[in-house]
Design a protein around this motif. Structure first.
Motif, PDB file in Angstrom:
ATOM      1  N   LEU A  26     -14.876   5.327 -13.608  1.00 17.07           N
ATOM      2  CA  LEU A  26     -15.521   6.053 -12.525  1.00 17.07           C
ATOM      3  C   LEU A  26     -14.510   5.795 -11.364  1.00 17.07           C
ATOM      4  CD1 LEU A  26     -19.065   6.354 -13.422  1.00 17.07           C
ATOM      5  CD2 LEU A  26     -17.353   8.102 -13.972  1.00 17.07           C
ATOM      6  N   PHE A  27     -14.691   4.740 -10.974  1.00 17.08           N
ATOM      7  CA  PHE A  27     -14.124   4.292  -9.644  1.00 17.08           C
ATOM      8  C   PHE A  27     -12.508   4.536  -9.805  1.00 17.08           C
ATOM      9  CE2 PHE A  27     -12.153   1.257  -6.888  1.00 17.08           C
ATOM     10  CZ  PHE A  27     -12.944   1.435  -5.444  1.00 17.08           C
ATOM     11  N   ALA A  28     -11.851   4.103 -11.153  1.00 15.21           N
ATOM     12  CA  ALA A  28     -10.361   4.488 -10.948  1.00 15.21           C
ATOM     13  C   ALA A  28      -9.994   6.004 -10.666  1.00 15.21           C
ATOM     14  CB  ALA A  28     -10.038   4.076 -12.469  1.00 15.21           C
ATOM     15  N   VAL A  29     -10.942   6.886 -11.235  1.00 12.10           N
ATOM     16  CA  VAL A  29     -10.725   8.215 -10.978  1.00 12.10           C
ATOM     17  C   VAL A  29     -10.863   8.604  -9.510  1.00 12.10           C
ATOM     18  CG1 VAL A  29     -11.620  10.705 -11.569  1.00 12.10           C
ATOM     19  CG2 VAL A  29     -11.373   8.970 -13.263  1.00 12.10           C
ATOM     20  N   LEU A  30     -11.844   8.044  -9.031  1.00 13.34           N
ATOM     21  CA  LEU A  30     -12.050   8.269  -7.560  1.00 13.34           C
ATOM     22  C   LEU A  30     -11.184   7.717  -6.690  1.00 13.34           C
ATOM     23  CD1 LEU A  30     -15.999   7.342  -7.198  1.00 13.34           C
ATOM     24  CD2 LEU A  30     -15.051   9.800  -7.105  1.00 13.34           C
ATOM     25  N   TYR A  31     -10.550   6.662  -6.903  1.00  7.81           N
ATOM     26  CA  TYR A  31      -9.513   5.818  -6.107  1.00  7.81           C
ATOM     27  C   TYR A  31      -8.194   6.737  -6.336  1.00  7.81           C
ATOM     28  CZ  TYR A  31      -6.518   2.158  -4.401  1.00  7.81           C
ATOM     29  OH  TYR A  31      -5.306   1.544  -3.653  1.00  7.81           O
ATOM     30  N   ILE A  32      -7.772   7.269  -7.405  1.00  9.91           N
ATOM     31  CA  ILE A  32      -6.617   8.140  -7.503  1.00  9.91           C
ATOM     32  C   ILE A  32      -6.923   9.498  -6.729  1.00  9.91           C
ATOM     33  CG2 ILE A  32      -5.081   9.484  -9.310  1.00  9.91           C
ATOM     34  CD1 ILE A  32      -5.868   7.242 -11.297  1.00  9.91           C
ATOM     35  N   VAL A  33      -7.953   9.954  -6.798  1.00  3.11           N
ATOM     36  CA  VAL A  33      -8.174  11.189  -6.027  1.00  3.11           C
ATOM     37  C   VAL A  33      -7.964  10.896  -4.542  1.00  3.11           C
ATOM     38  CG1 VAL A  33      -9.774  12.965  -5.237  1.00  3.11           C
ATOM     39  CG2 VAL A  33      -9.461  12.521  -7.840  1.00  3.11           C
ATOM     40  N   SER A  34      -8.569   9.670  -3.853  1.00  2.00           N
ATOM     41  CA  SER A  34      -8.660   9.417  -2.896  1.00  2.00           C
ATOM     42  C   SER A  34      -7.333   9.138  -2.134  1.00  2.00           C
ATOM     43  CB  SER A  34      -9.697   7.977  -2.663  1.00  2.00           C
ATOM     44  OG  SER A  34     -10.691   8.544  -2.813  1.00  2.00           O
ATOM     45  N   TYR A  35      -6.463   8.472  -3.068  1.00  2.09           N
ATOM     46  CA  TYR A  35      -5.071   8.204  -3.071  1.00  2.09           C
ATOM     47  C   TYR A  35      -4.229   9.229  -2.611  1.00  2.09           C
ATOM     48  CZ  TYR A  35      -0.288   6.390  -3.066  1.00  2.09           C
ATOM     49  OH  TYR A  35       1.181   5.932  -2.862  1.00  2.09           O
ATOM     50  N   PHE A  36      -4.548  10.381  -3.395  1.00  4.33           N
ATOM     51  CA  PHE A  36      -3.835  11.535  -3.068  1.00  4.33           C
ATOM     52  C   PHE A  36      -4.265  12.215  -1.852  1.00  4.33           C
ATOM     53  CE2 PHE A  36      -2.719  11.432  -7.644  1.00  4.33           C
ATOM     54  CZ  PHE A  36      -1.238  11.572  -7.651  1.00  4.33           C
ATOM     55  N   ILE A  37      -5.474  12.390  -1.464  1.00  9.08           N
ATOM     56  CA  ILE A  37      -6.042  12.853  -0.287  1.00  9.08           C
ATOM     57  C   ILE A  37      -5.242  12.263   1.058  1.00  9.08           C
ATOM     58  CG2 ILE A  37      -7.978  13.247   1.005  1.00  9.08           C
ATOM     59  CD1 ILE A  37      -9.559  13.407  -1.434  1.00  9.08           C
ATOM     60  N   ILE A  38      -5.419  10.942   0.789  1.00  8.39           N
ATOM     61  CA  ILE A  38      -4.921  10.184   2.132  1.00  8.39           C
ATOM     62  C   ILE A  38      -3.364  10.172   2.162  1.00  8.39           C
ATOM     63  CG2 ILE A  38      -4.508   7.960   3.042  1.00  8.39           C
ATOM     64  CD1 ILE A  38      -7.192   7.086   2.064  1.00  8.39           C
ATOM     65  N   THR A  39      -2.650  10.453   1.258  1.00  8.79           N
ATOM     66  CA  THR A  39      -1.128  10.525   1.411  1.00  8.79           C
ATOM     67  C   THR A  39      -0.881  11.869   1.679  1.00  8.79           C
ATOM     68  OG1 THR A  39      -1.038  11.010  -0.936  1.00  8.79           O
ATOM     69  CG2 THR A  39      -0.694   8.734  -0.192  1.00  8.79           C
ATOM     70  N   ARG A  40      -1.719  12.827   1.620  1.00  7.95           N
ATOM     71  CA  ARG A  40      -1.354  14.257   2.098  1.00  7.95           C
ATOM     72  C   ARG A  40      -1.611  14.403   3.401  1.00  7.95           C
ATOM     73  NH1 ARG A  40      -1.820  19.620  -0.057  1.00  7.95           N
ATOM     74  NH2 ARG A  40      -2.850  21.105   1.553  1.00  7.95           N
ATOM     75  N   TYR A  41      -2.268  13.685   4.072  1.00 10.84           N
ATOM     76  CA  TYR A  41      -2.681  13.814   5.438  1.00 10.84           C
ATOM     77  C   TYR A  41      -1.786  12.505   6.351  1.00 10.84           C
ATOM     78  CZ  TYR A  41      -6.343  16.852   4.821  1.00 10.84           C
ATOM     79  OH  TYR A  41      -6.909  18.264   4.584  1.00 10.84           O
ATOM     80  N   LYS A  42      -1.495  11.479   5.609  1.00 12.12           N
ATOM     81  CA  LYS A  42      -0.500  10.296   6.161  1.00 12.12           C
ATOM     82  C   LYS A  42       0.767  10.719   6.713  1.00 12.12           C
ATOM     83  CE  LYS A  42       0.695   5.626   5.241  1.00 12.12           C
ATOM     84  NZ  LYS A  42       2.174   6.044   5.780  1.00 12.12           N
ATOM     85  N   ARG A  43       0.794  10.226   8.010  1.00 14.91           N
ATOM     86  CA  ARG A  43       2.406  10.576   8.476  1.00 14.91           C
ATOM     87  C   ARG A  43       3.466   9.738   7.938  1.00 14.91           C
ATOM     88  NH1 ARG A  43       2.801   9.353  14.890  1.00 14.91           N
ATOM     89  NH2 ARG A  43       1.567  11.141  14.956  1.00 14.91           N
ATOM     90  N   LYS A  44       4.440  10.648   7.365  1.00 17.73           N
ATOM     91  CA  LYS A  44       5.547  10.138   6.793  1.00 17.73           C
ATOM     92  C   LYS A  44       6.190   9.176   7.323  1.00 17.73           C
ATOM     93  CE  LYS A  44       4.170  12.891   3.384  1.00 17.73           C
ATOM     94  NZ  LYS A  44       3.412  12.173   2.129  1.00 17.73           N
ATOM     95  N   ALA A  45       6.396   7.776   6.992  1.00 17.45           N
ATOM     96  CA  ALA A  45       7.268   6.914   7.680  1.00 17.45           C
ATOM     97  C   ALA A  45       8.615   6.710   7.066  1.00 17.45           C
ATOM     98  CB  ALA A  45       6.395   5.711   7.770  1.00 17.45           C
ATOM     99  N   ASP A  46       9.457   5.841   7.499  1.00 16.13           N
ATOM    100  CA  ASP A  46      10.813   5.496   6.854  1.00 16.13           C
ATOM    101  C   ASP A  46      10.546   4.587   5.900  1.00 16.13           C
ATOM    102  OD1 ASP A  46      12.050   6.972   8.883  1.00 16.13           O
ATOM    103  OD2 ASP A  46      12.044   5.027  10.419  1.00 16.13           O
ATOM    104  N   GLU A  47      11.631   4.828   4.829  1.00 19.72           N
ATOM    105  CA  GLU A  47      11.300   4.081   3.453  1.00 19.72           C
ATOM    106  C   GLU A  47      11.854   2.516   3.873  1.00 19.72           C
ATOM    107  OE1 GLU A  47       9.711   5.330   0.979  1.00 19.72           O
ATOM    108  OE2 GLU A  47       9.448   7.412   1.859  1.00 19.72           O
ATOM    109  N   GLN A  48      11.912   2.033   4.874  1.00 18.43           N
ATOM    110  CA  GLN A  48      12.521   0.625   4.999  1.00 18.43           C
ATOM    111  C   GLN A  48      11.313  -0.256   4.647  1.00 18.43           C
ATOM    112  OE1 GLN A  48      13.950   0.404   9.053  1.00 18.43           O
ATOM    113  NE2 GLN A  48      15.273   2.128   9.007  1.00 18.43           N
ATOM    114  N   GLU A  49      11.799  -1.388   3.987  1.00 12.71           N
ATOM    115  CA  GLU A  49      10.816  -2.463   3.495  1.00 12.71           C
ATOM    116  C   GLU A  49      10.792  -3.463   4.453  1.00 12.71           C
ATOM    117  OE1 GLU A  49       9.062  -2.573   0.951  1.00 12.71           O
ATOM    118  OE2 GLU A  49       9.394  -0.771   0.195  1.00 12.71           O
ATOM    119  N   ASP A  50      10.200  -3.057   5.737  1.00 12.94           N
ATOM    120  CA  ASP A  50      10.316  -4.206   6.864  1.00 12.94           C
ATOM    121  C   ASP A  50       8.596  -4.598   6.923  1.00 12.94           C
ATOM    122  OD1 ASP A  50       9.003  -1.692   7.735  1.00 12.94           O
ATOM    123  OD2 ASP A  50      10.133  -1.582   9.612  1.00 12.94           O
TER     124      ASP A  50
END
Length: 488
Positions: A26-50
């Motif tokens: 149950l928590f895994a399903v909620l975590y996956i849904v929450s991850y997609f929600i946050i990444t939808r609103y999160k500001r896109k940053a550069d792909e640098q591994e700093d």
């Protein structure tokens, strides 16, 4: 005899493994849904591994975990209610043997544990870790930032414990209370979480009435309203002319006049949004315009009226019956008796009202003037703002079961640490909470549905220029039939 004991231990072990597996899934399903929600609103940053990218990724995982816990706290009470009705209807069914009282109690305990963990450890760590730079004189890097974050967490913990110690000593000055001040696990954390729960319930008391009245406006923006005496073709023609005129002005403006170009771009975006709404109205079918919108508005009005009616009945129960108190009512247990008068239908209605109150509280939270700039935007929300939103939703969702039981929306007893809050046993606090909710909700609804009448009265009295009734959030410019801008 020993063989029976071994069998019992094996059964207990398998039941615990089954319960933990169900909780994990149950928590895994909620975590996956929450991850997609946050990444939808999160500001896109550069792909640098700093270094900053690693810190942002860790903060993202912690925020996702917190949002998943918030979703679990919201689903906690509806899942328990529907499980109780299922166990009551099918007590001997083999396929639902996994659904039992032990699993429900375990979910409530895990929700309380993870809520405390996120609120007092993970979210402060994510915020301080995101803002840290490392102490002066030390080598910069992830270790230096972790060290600074841990030091800040220790100082914050000492500050909070000191505040709770002083507040407890001022409220209860007897010997037993003074002795309990030195018990960290059994007194400090439950008392602190009780205070946070009370603050969350007070925040819900402020947000939910506003959200209940605001829901009509939000749904009106999402749905297509009936077009009565409107010529959509003429409005489309006017909007198209405005768009072309602004586009020509924008093309003829010199690039040096930056301020004027920004203003024209804003006007162009507004005109494009109006054009999109008109195209949507034009494409909508007659059923969608003339049936869906009135049905949804009537449904919202019915749900709001039922909520206020249940709160009014709960006030009467509080005055005549002690078992109406949310603490210490001692229910029959899970799967033994239905907690709703109308059985499964009543339980379904309670679940709908709980979700409706949660959605209304979130809408009301972001509608308050103080939290207007707190609203997340798609692909343009900083990590700090995401952390703040996750903490706010966690506080609201953790207080939702307590508010639902306090207002009498459901008779399901609060399990785990949710039912051990000290203030739930105070008659005056519970009664005042119900009275304030009923009064504030009624006033917000009356203000909402009488706004048009008040505006016409102000116009008749010549006081419309004083802006006594207009809300800047609800005002919008719409094109009139002659092409001029009309402010509603």
């Amino acid at each position: 005899m020993e063989a029976d004991e071994v069998t019992i231990r094996e059964q207990n072990f398998h039941s615990q493994v089954r319960e933990y597996t169900i909780c994990f899934l149950l928590f895994a399903v909620l975590y996956i849904v929450s991850y997609f929600i946050i990444t939808r609103y999160k500001r896109k940053a550069d792909e640098q591994e700093d270094e900053d990218a690693i810190v942002n990724r860790i903060s993202l995982f912690l925020s996702t975990f917190t949002l998943a816990v918030s979703a679990g706290a919201v689903l906690l009470l509806p899942f328990s209610i529907i499980s109780n009705e299922i166990l009551l209807s099918f007590p001997q069914n083999y396929y639902i043997q996994w659904l039992n009282g032990s699993l429900i109690h375990g979910l409530w305990n895990l929700a309380s544990l993870f809520s405390n963990l996120c609120l007092f450890v993970l979210m402060p760590f994510a915020f301080f870790f995101l803002e840290s730079e490392g102490f002066a004189g030390l080598k910069k890097g992830i270790r230096a930032r972790i060290l600074e974050t841990l030091v800040m967490l220790i100082l914050l913990a000492l500050l909070i414990l000191g505040i709770v110690w002083v507040a407890s000593a001022l409220i209860d000055n007897d010997a037993a209370s003074m002795e309990s001040l030195y018990d960290l696990w059994e007194f400090y954390l439950p008392y602190l979480y009780s205070c946070i729960s009370l603050m969350g319930c007070l925040l819900l008391l402020l947000c939910t009435p506003v959200g209940l009245s605001r829901m009509f406006t939000v749904m009106g923006q999402l749905l297509v309203k009936p077009t009565i005496l409107e010529d959509l073709d003429e409005q489309m023609y006017i909007i198209t002319l405005e768009e072309e005129a602004i586009q020509r002005r924008l093309n003829g403006t010199s690039s040096t006049v930056e301020c004027q170009m920004v203003e024209l771009e804003r006007e162009l975006e507004k005109v494009k949004s109006k054009k999109t709404n008109l195209e949507r109205k034009k494409k909508a079918s007659a059923w969608e315009r003339n049936l869906v919108y009135p049905a949804v508005m009537i449904l919202l009005l019915i749900e709001t009226s039922i909520s206020v009616l249940l709160v009014a009945l709960n006030i009467l129960y509080l005055l005549v019956d002690e078992t109406a108190m949310p603490k210490g009512s001692g229910g029959p247990g899970i799967g033994n008796a239905s907690l709703s008068t109308f059985g499964f239908v009543g339980a379904a209605l309670e679940i709908i009202l709980i979700f409706y109150l949660m959605v209304s509280s979130v809408v009301g939270f972001y509608s308050l003037r103080f939290f207007e700039n707190f609203t997340p935007r798609k692909d343009d929300t900083t990590m700090t703002k995401i952390i703040g939103n996750c903490v706010s939703i966690l506080v609201l969702s953790s207080a939702l079961p307590v508010m639902s039981r306090t207002l009498g929306i459901t008779r399901f007893d609060l399990l785990g640490d949710f039912g051990r809050f000290n203030w739930l046993g105070n008659f005056y606090i519970v009664l005042s909470y119900n009275l304030l909710f009923a009064i504030m909700t009624t006033l917000c609804l009356v203000r909402k549905f009488t706004s048009a009448v008040r505006e016409e009265l102000l116009k008749a009295l010549g006081l419309d220029k004083l802006h006594l009734s207009n809300n800047p959030r609800d005002s919008e410019t719409k094109p009139s039939a002659n092409g001029h801008q009309k402010t509603l």
